[in-house]
Design a protein around this motif. Structure first.
Motif, PDB file in Angstrom:
ATOM      1  N   ASP A  16       0.828  -1.211   0.000  1.00 20.11           N
ATOM      2  CA  ASP A  16       0.000   0.000   0.000  1.00 20.11           C
ATOM      3  C   ASP A  16       0.861   1.259   0.000  1.00 20.11           C
ATOM      4  O   ASP A  16       0.568   2.221  -0.702  1.00 20.11           O
ATOM      5  N   LEU A  17       1.916   1.245   0.790  1.00 19.94           N
ATOM      6  CA  LEU A  17       2.828   2.388   0.848  1.00 19.94           C
ATOM      7  C   LEU A  17       3.506   2.612  -0.502  1.00 19.94           C
ATOM      8  O   LEU A  17       3.597   3.745  -0.979  1.00 19.94           O
ATOM      9  N   ILE A  18       3.949   1.544  -1.126  1.00 21.45           N
ATOM     10  CA  ILE A  18       4.593   1.640  -2.442  1.00 21.45           C
ATOM     11  C   ILE A  18       3.608   2.169  -3.478  1.00 21.45           C
ATOM     12  O   ILE A  18       3.936   3.076  -4.250  1.00 21.45           O
ATOM     13  N   LEU A  19       2.409   1.618  -3.499  1.00 19.84           N
ATOM     14  CA  LEU A  19       1.393   2.050  -4.464  1.00 19.84           C
ATOM     15  C   LEU A  19       1.035   3.520  -4.256  1.00 19.84           C
ATOM     16  O   LEU A  19       0.988   4.295  -5.212  1.00 19.84           O
ATOM     17  N   THR A  20       0.813   3.905  -3.011  1.00 18.49           N
ATOM     18  CA  THR A  20       0.475   5.304  -2.717  1.00 18.49           C
ATOM     19  C   THR A  20       1.608   6.235  -3.127  1.00 18.49           C
ATOM     20  O   THR A  20       1.371   7.296  -3.716  1.00 18.49           O
ATOM     21  N   SER A  21       2.835   5.836  -2.860  1.00 19.83           N
ATOM     22  CA  SER A  21       4.000   6.646  -3.255  1.00 19.83           C
ATOM     23  C   SER A  21       4.085   6.789  -4.770  1.00 19.83           C
ATOM     24  O   SER A  21       4.404   7.866  -5.281  1.00 19.83           O
ATOM     25  N   MET A  22       3.804   5.706  -5.470  1.00 18.10           N
ATOM     26  CA  MET A  22       3.824   5.759  -6.936  1.00 18.10           C
ATOM     27  C   MET A  22       2.730   6.679  -7.465  1.00 18.10           C
ATOM     28  O   MET A  22       2.958   7.437  -8.416  1.00 18.10           O
ATOM     29  N   PHE A  62      -8.226   3.473  -7.345  1.00 19.48           N
ATOM     30  CA  PHE A  62      -7.749   3.024  -6.044  1.00 19.48           C
ATOM     31  C   PHE A  62      -8.528   3.563  -4.852  1.00 19.48           C
ATOM     32  O   PHE A  62      -8.182   3.287  -3.708  1.00 19.48           O
ATOM     33  N   GLY A  63      -9.559   4.358  -5.084  1.00 19.61           N
ATOM     34  CA  GLY A  63     -10.439   4.791  -4.006  1.00 19.61           C
ATOM     35  C   GLY A  63     -10.102   6.131  -3.385  1.00 19.61           C
ATOM     36  O   GLY A  63      -9.119   6.782  -3.739  1.00 19.61           O
ATOM     37  N   PRO A  64     -10.949   6.534  -2.428  1.00 16.57           N
ATOM     38  CA  PRO A  64     -10.850   7.888  -1.870  1.00 16.57           C
ATOM     39  C   PRO A  64      -9.574   8.169  -1.079  1.00 16.57           C
ATOM     40  O   PRO A  64      -9.021   9.264  -1.182  1.00 16.57           O
ATOM     41  N   LYS A  65      -9.099   7.215  -0.303  1.00 17.82           N
ATOM     42  CA  LYS A  65      -7.918   7.474   0.531  1.00 17.82           C
ATOM     43  C   LYS A  65      -6.682   7.700  -0.334  1.00 17.82           C
ATOM     44  O   LYS A  65      -5.989   8.708  -0.192  1.00 17.82           O
ATOM     45  N   LYS A  66      -6.407   6.790  -1.247  1.00 17.35           N
ATOM     46  CA  LYS A  66      -5.218   6.924  -2.096  1.00 17.35           C
ATOM     47  C   LYS A  66      -5.360   8.116  -3.041  1.00 17.35           C
ATOM     48  O   LYS A  66      -4.398   8.823  -3.309  1.00 17.35           O
ATOM     49  N   GLY A  67      -6.567   8.354  -3.540  1.00 15.54           N
ATOM     50  CA  GLY A  67      -6.798   9.505  -4.414  1.00 15.54           C
ATOM     51  C   GLY A  67      -6.550  10.822  -3.696  1.00 15.54           C
ATOM     52  O   GLY A  67      -5.924  11.736  -4.243  1.00 15.54           O
ATOM     53  N   ALA A  68      -7.038  10.917  -2.463  1.00 17.03           N
ATOM     54  CA  ALA A  68      -6.845  12.144  -1.681  1.00 17.03           C
ATOM     55  C   ALA A  68      -5.369  12.376  -1.376  1.00 17.03           C
ATOM     56  O   ALA A  68      -4.864  13.494  -1.537  1.00 17.03           O
ATOM     57  N   ILE A  69      -4.684  11.321  -0.972  1.00 16.75           N
ATOM     58  CA  ILE A  69      -3.259  11.458  -0.639  1.00 16.75           C
ATOM     59  C   ILE A  69      -2.440  11.800  -1.878  1.00 16.75           C
ATOM     60  O   ILE A  69      -1.587  12.693  -1.850  1.00 16.75           O
ATOM     61  N   ALA A  70      -2.712  11.098  -2.990  1.00 15.85           N
ATOM     62  CA  ALA A  70      -1.969  11.346  -4.235  1.00 15.85           C
ATOM     63  C   ALA A  70      -2.171  12.779  -4.720  1.00 15.85           C
ATOM     64  O   ALA A  70      -1.219  13.455  -5.108  1.00 15.85           O
ATOM     65  N   GLY A  71      -3.424  13.246  -4.701  1.00 19.84           N
ATOM     66  CA  GLY A  71      -3.712  14.605  -5.154  1.00 19.84           C
ATOM     67  C   GLY A  71      -3.109  15.663  -4.245  1.00 19.84           C
ATOM     68  O   GLY A  71      -2.470  16.606  -4.709  1.00 19.84           O
ATOM     69  N   ARG A  95      -7.019  19.721  -3.485  1.00 19.69           N
ATOM     70  CA  ARG A  95      -6.804  18.485  -4.238  1.00 19.69           C
ATOM     71  C   ARG A  95      -6.999  17.241  -3.393  1.00 19.69           C
ATOM     72  O   ARG A  95      -7.407  16.197  -3.891  1.00 19.69           O
ATOM     73  N   GLY A  96      -6.721  17.344  -2.101  1.00 21.62           N
ATOM     74  CA  GLY A  96      -7.041  16.230  -1.209  1.00 21.62           C
ATOM     75  C   GLY A  96      -8.539  16.004  -1.159  1.00 21.62           C
ATOM     76  O   GLY A  96      -9.020  14.869  -1.286  1.00 21.62           O
ATOM     77  N   LEU A  97      -9.285  17.092  -1.004  1.00 20.73           N
ATOM     78  CA  LEU A  97     -10.744  17.001  -0.985  1.00 20.73           C
ATOM     79  C   LEU A  97     -11.279  16.490  -2.325  1.00 20.73           C
ATOM     80  O   LEU A  97     -12.152  15.620  -2.362  1.00 20.73           O
ATOM     81  N   GLN A  98     -10.734  16.997  -3.411  1.00 19.87           N
ATOM     82  CA  GLN A  98     -11.187  16.567  -4.734  1.00 19.87           C
ATOM     83  C   GLN A  98     -10.930  15.073  -4.941  1.00 19.87           C
ATOM     84  O   GLN A  98     -11.805  14.345  -5.402  1.00 19.87           O
ATOM     85  N   GLY A  99      -9.741  14.609  -4.594  1.00 17.98           N
ATOM     86  CA  GLY A  99      -9.432  13.188  -4.733  1.00 17.98           C
ATOM     87  C   GLY A  99     -10.339  12.325  -3.875  1.00 17.98           C
ATOM     88  O   GLY A  99     -10.792  11.259  -4.303  1.00 17.98           O
ATOM     89  N   TYR A 100     -10.615  12.788  -2.654  1.00 14.87           N
ATOM     90  CA  TYR A 100     -11.496  12.045  -1.754  1.00 14.87           C
ATOM     91  C   TYR A 100     -12.909  11.957  -2.335  1.00 14.87           C
ATOM     92  O   TYR A 100     -13.510  10.885  -2.355  1.00 14.87           O
TER      93      TYR A 100
END
Length: 180
Positions: A16-22, A62-71, A95-100
């Motif tokens: 999960d950490l690797i995917l989120t970082s990517m 990948f859903g709201p959590k990863k989208g929010a963090i990535a954005g 962008r966190g809100l938008q991704g979420y």
């Protein structure tokens, strides 16, 4: 048995950490290297980039959590490293809100980004929230409510471009078993 479960949980957290970082890196790179400065605004709204498309893709797949963090982190880093430091806190929230929002709607009722209608709805619904956060943030930065209006056309263009790119890409990627 318990040791095996602990090992699997640890492995899943690492993945999960690797995917989120990517995803953060993809949003950042899409924002940095694939952008056009428009002559319509003196502030950030005059910059159109493909980071929004990548944020939409991350959130849908990948859903709201990863989208929010990535954005939030991907575009926040762009602001910090690209000379837009004053905008970084606004970007992180917007962008966190938008991704979420995109991920939350796209993943409603167990859909996990599989519904084109929900994905399209999710991206469209997120736009006013993103624009509102930037508008309020820029109103504070510029100490007036008029100047930030100049950012809205660029923000709209950027989001429409993001939708036009992200939704078809997600449809194509959902054909692969990894993204189902």
């Amino acid at each position: 048995m318990q040791n095996t479960q602990s090992h699997l949980k640890s492995r899943q957290k690492t993945l999960d950490l690797i995917l989120t970082s990517m995803l953060i890196a993809l949003v950042f790179v899409s924002t940095v290297f694939l952008n056009i400065r428009l002559p319509i605004s003196v502030n950030g709204g005059g910059l159109v980039h493909l980071g929004t498309a990548m944020l939409f893709i991350a959130s849908i797949l990948f859903g709201p959590k990863k989208g929010a963090i990535a954005g939030a982190i991907g575009m926040g880093l762009f602001d910090i490293l690209g000379g837009w430091v004053l905008w970084a806190p606004i970007t992180i929230v917007a962008r966190g809100l938008q991704g979420y929002i995109v991920g939350r709607i796209a993943w409603l009722n167990g859909h996990k980004g599989n519904s084109i209608a929900l994905n399209l709805t999710a991206t469209i619904v997120s736009i006013p929230f993103m624009i509102a956060v930037y508008y309020i943030g820029e109103s504070i930065l510029f100490a007036n409510w008029i100047t930030p209006l100049a950012s809205i056309p660029g923000d709209l263009l950027q989001n429409v471009l993001g939708i036009m790119i992200a939704v078809p890409i997600c449809v194509a990627l959902k054909k692969f078993s990894y993204f189902k």
